[in-house]
Design an enzyme around this catalytic site. Structure first.
Site, mmCIF file in Angstrom:
data_model
loop_
_atom_site.group_PDB
_atom_site.id
_atom_site.type_symbol
_atom_site.label_atom_id
_atom_site.label_comp_id
_atom_site.label_asym_id
_atom_site.label_seq_id
_atom_site.Cartn_x
_atom_site.Cartn_y
_atom_site.Cartn_z
ATOM 1 N N HIS A 206 -29.353 -11.947 36.165
ATOM 2 C CA HIS A 206 -30.343 -12.972 35.809
ATOM 3 C C HIS A 206 -31.359 -13.218 36.920
ATOM 4 O O HIS A 206 -32.505 -13.573 36.657
ATOM 5 C CB HIS A 206 -29.635 -14.263 35.399
ATOM 6 N N CYS A 517 -33.439 -8.079 22.468
ATOM 7 C CA CYS A 517 -33.939 -8.978 23.516
ATOM 8 C C CYS A 517 -33.349 -8.734 24.893
ATOM 9 O O CYS A 517 -33.650 -9.470 25.827
ATOM 10 C CB CYS A 517 -33.744 -10.427 23.107
HETATM 11 C C1 PEP Z 1 -28.248 -9.750 26.940
HETATM 12 O O1 PEP Z 1 -27.051 -9.853 27.181
HETATM 13 O O2 PEP Z 1 -28.812 -8.661 26.738
HETATM 14 C C2 PEP Z 1 -29.095 -10.942 26.845
HETATM 15 C C3 PEP Z 1 -30.270 -10.892 26.297
HETATM 16 O O3 PEP Z 1 -28.658 -12.092 27.362
HETATM 17 P P1 PEP Z 1 -28.324 -12.375 28.912
HETATM 18 O O4 PEP Z 1 -29.084 -11.389 29.753
HETATM 19 O O5 PEP Z 1 -28.757 -13.778 29.159
HETATM 20 O O6 PEP Z 1 -26.848 -12.208 28.993
#
Ligand code: PEP
Ligand code: MG
Length: 602
Positions: A206, A517
């Site tokens: 993140h 996403c």
């Molecule tokens: C993912 O896991 O691809 C996602 C979009 O969510 P995060 O990166 O917040 O886990």
């Protein structure tokens, strides 16, 4: 001939530090030059700050307040039988004894006064010296105590307020850290650093997702990162090629001044025309949405052609509000992002946090949080919080287009349990005559079991969001934040490609929306694959949109299908990567920047 004494008077030439070049992994595009700022600590991060004599007394007073706060917290935990398991009582009692030890506080205060350093640094160095002593004790029971010391140190550091609590970054700071947590990075939002260098962290962690969002060049994988720099060193971060230069010479500086200026220009550049709807060369319509956690991020993404918010990570509110956001805070935040998204709508994912973020006292630290009580599991285990979030979402969706997305769905059970909570809150609000909307309910598809069950899941939900970051992590059992297995994190693993294809086809068959996403969607390198797999709805950060649009508008769906036929024959990630790279070089090279080979993913 010069005399000896006159030779001695010749001033010594200034010592020029030699230029050092280090390879690292590029995780956020861009080039920048700045001054090194060292960030210490792991779970709680802090700087070493040299104080002026006149600041010492105030710093000691700040430490005393933090010590007092920590002792009060421990007393509260001991007295409040509800929050603490029986076994934890002994632990907290030991912590309190250590913290109130007559020798500890004077040692920390002496360190602040004699070394003239900030309280965080003094706490860490004194606690580290205690910890070293404990680790060398022969008695196993006593030796184990050093784990407690780390906990106590964390508590004191937290009470002191965290990294940004004490410092405002100077313009042009490059942060160097072993690991940088997203919340620490968020704390610098008053003035963002100009570059990031870390030892650990994956492309999909993140922290780097956020760095790409806010356009901060970043590299990772630099071993012993902190030890290599001195505070204030001039540093170049080359986030295109994965390079760090310490003490750049004049030639390097000149080259990177140009690169940094060009990067700034691109970063602030107005997008090329986005007037007509995005289509492939052969007319297949593709929608691009934004992954935005703040309305202003989405407004910027709209200038690049974003049609609505594909993913709003609601747990960001824990950072904004320094803890669990109240119903009113959530309601306002959801309203604002939905207003920014307008008719194209926003997909709001319910909190995807782990137990440690919910429980500040961290009594139940999990061994393996990625597989632990997080996301919807946590919501169902603590329904009070889930219900608050559902109420805020229902109220905010009155007159606004909001979809609610359930994170970490492994099968139908969580969806049904979520819906039971949802119906309960909806009925209660209706009875109270509160104005509410009618959000669609969707599921994040990011766990392998949900891929296998996708057809049943599609019958239960209105839409799905494909989270490729976690899908790669869980499908291939590779921790997405762990640098030592970064080379195993293979987005082009044949199983990942097959899973993504399965989900997209199933959604198309069911006539339901599937928004891709994860970070895969925002990387132009993967665009031909996603288009070839049939994706028509991609969500990404604002800074990726122009580059992905360009690729989509310049390729034909049929060509991407052809590529996929070859990819389907491939047995390994390497083969798929070779196939994809050669297709790009032979057909679509004009759509990619000249240096795309080195920084493919970003
Ligand atoms: C993912 O896991 O691809 C996602 C979009 O969510 P995060 O990166 O917040 O886990
Ligand atoms: Mg995820």
């Amino acid at each position: 001939m010069m005399s000896n004494s006159s030779q001695q008077r010749v001033p010594a030439p200034p010592r020029i530090k030699p230029e050092i070049r280090l390879r690292a992994r590029a995780v956020s595009r861009g080039a920048t030059i700045g001054r090194a700022v060292l960030l210490h600590g792991a779970r709680i991060q802090f700087f070493r700050i040299d104080l002026k004599e006149t600041e010492v007394a105030a710093e000691i007073a700040r430490f005393r307040v933090a010590l007092d706060r920590s002792l009060r917290q421990l007393s509260r935990l001991l007295n409040d039988g509800k929050g603490v398991a029986h076994s934890a009582e002994g632990i907290f009692d030991t912590h309190r004894l250590i913290l109130s030890d007559a020798a500890l506080a004077p040692k920390i205060e002496a360190s602040i006064a004699t070394q003239r350093v900030n309280a965080e640094w003094a706490v860490k160095s004194v606690m580290d010296s205690y910890s070293t002593r404990y680790k060398s004790i022969a008695d196993e029971h006593l030796r184990e105590r050093y784990i407690d010391l780390d906990d106590i140190s964390d508590r004191l550091l937290r009470a002191l307020g965290g990294a940004a609590g004490t410092v405002e970054l100077e313009k042009g700071s490059i942060i160097i850290a072993k690991e940088l947590t997203p919340s620490t990075l968020m704390e610098f939002s008053r003035r963002w650093p100009t570059g990031l260098i870390t030892e650990h962290g994956g492309w999909t962690s993140h922290t780097f997702i956020l760095a790409r969002e806010i356009n901060i060049p970043a590299v990772t994988g630099l071993k012993k990162a902190i030890q290599r720099f001195s505070s204030g060193d001039t540093v170049v971060v080359d986030g295109y090629n994965g390079l760090v230069v310490i003490n750049p010479n004049d030639e390097t500086l000149a080259k990177y001044r140009v690169a940094a200026a060009q990067f700034q220009e691109v970063a602030t550049d107005d997008p090329t025309s986005t007037d007509s709807p995005l289509k492939t060369l052969d007319g297949r319509r593709v929608v691009i949405r934004s992954n935005s956690d703040l309305p202003q991020y989405h407004k910027r993404a709209m200038r690049f052609g974003a049609e609505g918010v594909g993913l709003y990570r609601s747990e960001i509110l824990f950072n904004h509000f320094k803890g669990h956001p109240t119903e009113v805070q959530q309601f306002n935040a959801y309203k604002e992002i939905a207003d920014a998204a307008g008719d194209d709508g926003v997909r709001i994912r319910t909190f995807d946090i782990g137990l440690s973020q919910l429980n500040e006292n961290d009594t139940d630290r999990e061994r393996n949080p990625a597989l632990g009580l997080r996301a919807i599991r946590l919501g169902l285990a603590y329904p009070k919080y889930l219900r608050t979030q559902i109420r805020s979402l229902l109220r905010a969706s009155a007159g606004r287009k909001i979809d609610i997305i359930i994170p970490m769905v492994s099968g139908l059970a969580e969806i049904r349990a979520f819906k039971a909570e949802y119906d309960r809150e909806r009925i209660a609000l209706i009875e109270k005559k509160t104005e509410i909307g009618d959000p669609r309910i969707g599921a994040m598809i990011e766990i392998p079991s949900s891929v296998l069950l996708i057809r049943s899941i599609l019958k239960e939900v209105d839409l799905i969001c494909l989270g490729t970051n976690d899908l790669v992590q869980y499908l291939t059992a590779v921790d997405r934040d762990n640098e030592s297995v970064a080379s195993w994190f293979r987005t082009l693993h044949p199983a990942v490609i097959q899973a993504v294809g399965t989900v997209i086809s199933a959604a198309a068959d069911a006539g339901k929306q599937a928004v891709v996403c994860g970070e895969m969607a925002g990387s132009p390198f993967y665009t031909p694959i996603l288009i070839g797999l049939g994706a028509t709805d991609l969500s990404m950060n604002a800074n990726s949109i122009s580059r992905v649009r360009r690729v989509i508008a310049g390729l034909a769906f049929d060509e991407a299908r052809e590529l996929m036929k070859k990819v389907e024959e491939c047995k390994t990630s390497e083969d798929i990567e070779t196939e994809l790279t050669s297709a790009i070089l032979s057909r679509w090279q004009h759509l990619y920047p000249a240096n795309f080979r080195r920084s493919r993913k970003i």
